[in-house]
Write a protein that holds these residues in place. Structure first.
Motif, PDB file in Angstrom:
ATOM      1  N   ARG A  12      -5.416 -19.972   8.435  1.00  0.00           N
ATOM      2  CA  ARG A  12      -4.504 -20.461   7.400  1.00  0.00           C
ATOM      3  C   ARG A  12      -4.400 -21.972   7.503  1.00  0.00           C
ATOM      4  NH1 ARG A  12       0.817 -17.157   8.955  1.00  0.00           N
ATOM      5  NH2 ARG A  12       1.689 -18.448   7.317  1.00  0.00           N
ATOM      6  N   ILE A  13      -4.074 -22.595   6.388  1.00  0.00           N
ATOM      7  CA  ILE A  13      -3.774 -24.020   6.385  1.00  0.00           C
ATOM      8  C   ILE A  13      -2.520 -24.248   5.561  1.00  0.00           C
ATOM      9  CG2 ILE A  13      -6.133 -24.833   6.769  1.00  0.00           C
ATOM     10  CD1 ILE A  13      -6.257 -25.483   3.766  1.00  0.00           C
ATOM     11  N   GLY A  14      -1.843 -25.330   5.845  1.00  0.00           N
ATOM     12  CA  GLY A  14      -0.637 -25.683   5.121  1.00  0.00           C
ATOM     13  C   GLY A  14      -0.917 -26.542   3.904  1.00  0.00           C
ATOM     14  N   ARG A  15       0.141 -26.852   3.194  1.00  0.00           N
ATOM     15  CA  ARG A  15       0.014 -27.650   1.966  1.00  0.00           C
ATOM     16  C   ARG A  15      -0.568 -29.028   2.229  1.00  0.00           C
ATOM     17  NH1 ARG A  15       6.061 -27.027   0.093  1.00  0.00           N
ATOM     18  NH2 ARG A  15       6.214 -26.913   2.339  1.00  0.00           N
ATOM     19  N   GLN A  16      -0.102 -29.685   3.281  1.00  0.00           N
ATOM     20  CA  GLN A  16      -0.563 -31.037   3.568  1.00  0.00           C
ATOM     21  C   GLN A  16      -2.078 -31.057   3.804  1.00  0.00           C
ATOM     22  OE1 GLN A  16       1.212 -32.743   7.056  1.00  0.00           O
ATOM     23  NE2 GLN A  16       0.547 -34.799   6.551  1.00  0.00           N
ATOM     24  N   THR A  17      -2.560 -30.131   4.603  1.00  0.00           N
ATOM     25  CA  THR A  17      -3.996 -30.049   4.874  1.00  0.00           C
ATOM     26  C   THR A  17      -4.760 -29.697   3.608  1.00  0.00           C
ATOM     27  OG1 THR A  17      -3.506 -29.340   7.130  1.00  0.00           O
ATOM     28  CG2 THR A  17      -5.744 -28.946   6.333  1.00  0.00           C
ATOM     29  N   TRP A  18      -4.213 -28.807   2.777  1.00  0.00           N
ATOM     30  CA  TRP A  18      -4.866 -28.425   1.525  1.00  0.00           C
ATOM     31  C   TRP A  18      -5.017 -29.633   0.597  1.00  0.00           C
ATOM     32  CZ3 TRP A  18      -3.412 -28.266  -3.696  1.00  0.00           C
ATOM     33  CH2 TRP A  18      -4.276 -27.575  -4.540  1.00  0.00           C
ATOM     34  N   TRP A  19      -3.937 -30.389   0.422  1.00  0.00           N
ATOM     35  CA  TRP A  19      -4.012 -31.576  -0.436  1.00  0.00           C
ATOM     36  C   TRP A  19      -5.021 -32.582   0.103  1.00  0.00           C
ATOM     37  CZ3 TRP A  19      -2.665 -32.006  -5.257  1.00  0.00           C
ATOM     38  CH2 TRP A  19      -1.607 -31.258  -5.769  1.00  0.00           C
ATOM     39  N   HIS A  79      -4.468 -17.386   2.219  1.00  0.00           N
ATOM     40  CA  HIS A  79      -4.109 -16.668   3.441  1.00  0.00           C
ATOM     41  C   HIS A  79      -2.726 -17.092   3.933  1.00  0.00           C
ATOM     42  CE1 HIS A  79      -8.511 -15.689   4.827  1.00  0.00           C
ATOM     43  NE2 HIS A  79      -8.159 -15.045   3.726  1.00  0.00           N
ATOM     44  N   ASP A  80      -2.379 -18.352   3.769  1.00  0.00           N
ATOM     45  CA  ASP A  80      -1.074 -18.836   4.200  1.00  0.00           C
ATOM     46  C   ASP A  80       0.044 -18.163   3.410  1.00  0.00           C
ATOM     47  OD1 ASP A  80       0.346 -20.523   6.003  1.00  0.00           O
ATOM     48  OD2 ASP A  80       0.840 -21.849   4.326  1.00  0.00           O
ATOM     49  N   HIS A  81      -0.283 -17.703   2.203  1.00  0.00           N
ATOM     50  CA  HIS A  81       0.692 -16.970   1.379  1.00  0.00           C
ATOM     51  C   HIS A  81       0.621 -15.461   1.620  1.00  0.00           C
ATOM     52  CE1 HIS A  81       2.288 -20.150  -1.218  1.00  0.00           C
ATOM     53  NE2 HIS A  81       1.096 -20.705  -1.100  1.00  0.00           N
ATOM     54  N   GLY A  82      -0.235 -15.039   2.556  1.00  0.00           N
ATOM     55  CA  GLY A  82      -0.367 -13.614   2.846  1.00  0.00           C
ATOM     56  C   GLY A  82      -1.224 -12.888   1.824  1.00  0.00           C
ATOM     57  N   ASP A 111       3.847 -18.264   4.053  1.00  0.00           N
ATOM     58  CA  ASP A 111       4.680 -17.364   4.853  1.00  0.00           C
ATOM     59  C   ASP A 111       5.109 -18.069   6.133  1.00  0.00           C
ATOM     60  OD1 ASP A 111       4.129 -15.464   2.965  1.00  0.00           O
ATOM     61  OD2 ASP A 111       2.721 -14.333   4.215  1.00  0.00           O
ATOM     62  N   GLU A 112       6.357 -17.887   6.490  1.00  0.00           N
ATOM     63  CA  GLU A 112       6.843 -18.438   7.754  1.00  0.00           C
ATOM     64  C   GLU A 112       6.367 -17.536   8.880  1.00  0.00           C
ATOM     65  OE1 GLU A 112      10.306 -20.284   8.343  1.00  0.00           O
ATOM     66  OE2 GLU A 112      10.595 -20.972   6.295  1.00  0.00           O
ATOM     67  N   GLY A 113       5.975 -18.136   9.968  1.00  0.00           N
ATOM     68  CA  GLY A 113       5.516 -17.364  11.115  1.00  0.00           C
ATOM     69  C   GLY A 113       4.140 -16.764  10.885  1.00  0.00           C
ATOM     70  N   ASP A 114       3.789 -15.826  11.748  1.00  0.00           N
ATOM     71  CA  ASP A 114       2.475 -15.196  11.678  1.00  0.00           C
ATOM     72  C   ASP A 114       2.413 -14.196  10.527  1.00  0.00           C
ATOM     73  OD1 ASP A 114       2.085 -16.626  13.960  1.00  0.00           O
ATOM     74  OD2 ASP A 114       2.018 -14.906  15.307  1.00  0.00           O
ATOM     75  N   ASN A 115       1.214 -14.044   9.954  1.00  0.00           N
ATOM     76  CA  ASN A 115       0.962 -12.954   9.027  1.00  0.00           C
ATOM     77  C   ASN A 115      -0.384 -12.342   9.402  1.00  0.00           C
ATOM     78  OD1 ASN A 115      -1.095 -14.485   7.803  1.00  0.00           O
ATOM     79  ND2 ASN A 115       0.113 -15.011   6.007  1.00  0.00           N
ATOM     80  N   ARG A 116      -0.923 -11.456   8.587  1.00  0.00           N
ATOM     81  CA  ARG A 116      -2.148 -10.745   8.959  1.00  0.00           C
ATOM     82  C   ARG A 116      -3.362 -11.665   9.076  1.00  0.00           C
ATOM     83  NH1 ARG A 116      -4.798  -7.938   3.867  1.00  0.00           N
ATOM     84  NH2 ARG A 116      -4.032  -9.328   2.234  1.00  0.00           N
ATOM     85  N   PHE A 117      -3.247 -12.909   8.606  1.00  0.00           N
ATOM     86  CA  PHE A 117      -4.367 -13.850   8.664  1.00  0.00           C
ATOM     87  C   PHE A 117      -4.264 -14.825   9.826  1.00  0.00           C
ATOM     88  CE2 PHE A 117      -4.073 -12.567   4.198  1.00  0.00           C
ATOM     89  CZ  PHE A 117      -5.337 -12.035   4.046  1.00  0.00           C
TER      90      PHE A 117
END
Length: 135
Positions: A12-19, A79-82, A111-117
């Motif tokens: 997963r990656i966050g918004r900052q990395t995506w931008w 993936h970050d959104h599940g 998603d906050e915390g871990d998810n399936r990805f």
């Protein structure tokens, strides 16, 4: 951002990395297209339809690579959104798809915390991050 940001669909990656990744891909693609056009213009070819030149091939390869890199980065953001990376197909729905992608991938937190990805792609930072939520 590391080399796997652009090559592996795992994680997963966050918004900052995506931008940041989108800006890197846009700049590299634009520079390559302009360089290919400049090389083609400097080659002295009067009729661009005369044949498939090396410059056309270079631009084509860069466009294929940038499309791949964008899809990989988008998959990690989904993936970050599940959600599955297949949500990239939603981006091809006229008008609604690009708007959905921009809002979901660029502005809404995952998603906050871990998810399936995997573990969260975002990080909590002090200062502005505490006032405005996750970065």
């Amino acid at each position: 951002m590391n080399s796997q940001t652009f090559t592996s669909i795992d994680g997963r990656i966050g918004r900052q990395t995506w931008w940041l990744a989108q800006v890197v891909v846009w700049i590299a693609t634009t520079a390559a297209v302009f360089a290919g056009g400049a090389l083609l213009a400097l080659s002295g070819v009067d009729n661009y339809a005369a044949g498939f030149s090396l410059m056309h091939l270079m631009v084509f390869i860069v466009l294929v690579a940038s499309t791949y890199f964008s899809l990989v980065v988008n998959i990690k953001r989904w993936h970050d959104h599940g959600r599955s990376g297949w949500w990239n197909l939603a981006l091809f729905v006229p008008v609604v798809g690009p708007l959905l992608g921009l809002v979901m991938l660029g502005f809404l937190p995952g998603d906050e915390g871990d998810n399936r990805f995997g573990p969260s792609g975002e990080r909590i930072v002090g200062g502005a991050g505490q006032r405005f939520g996750r970065v």
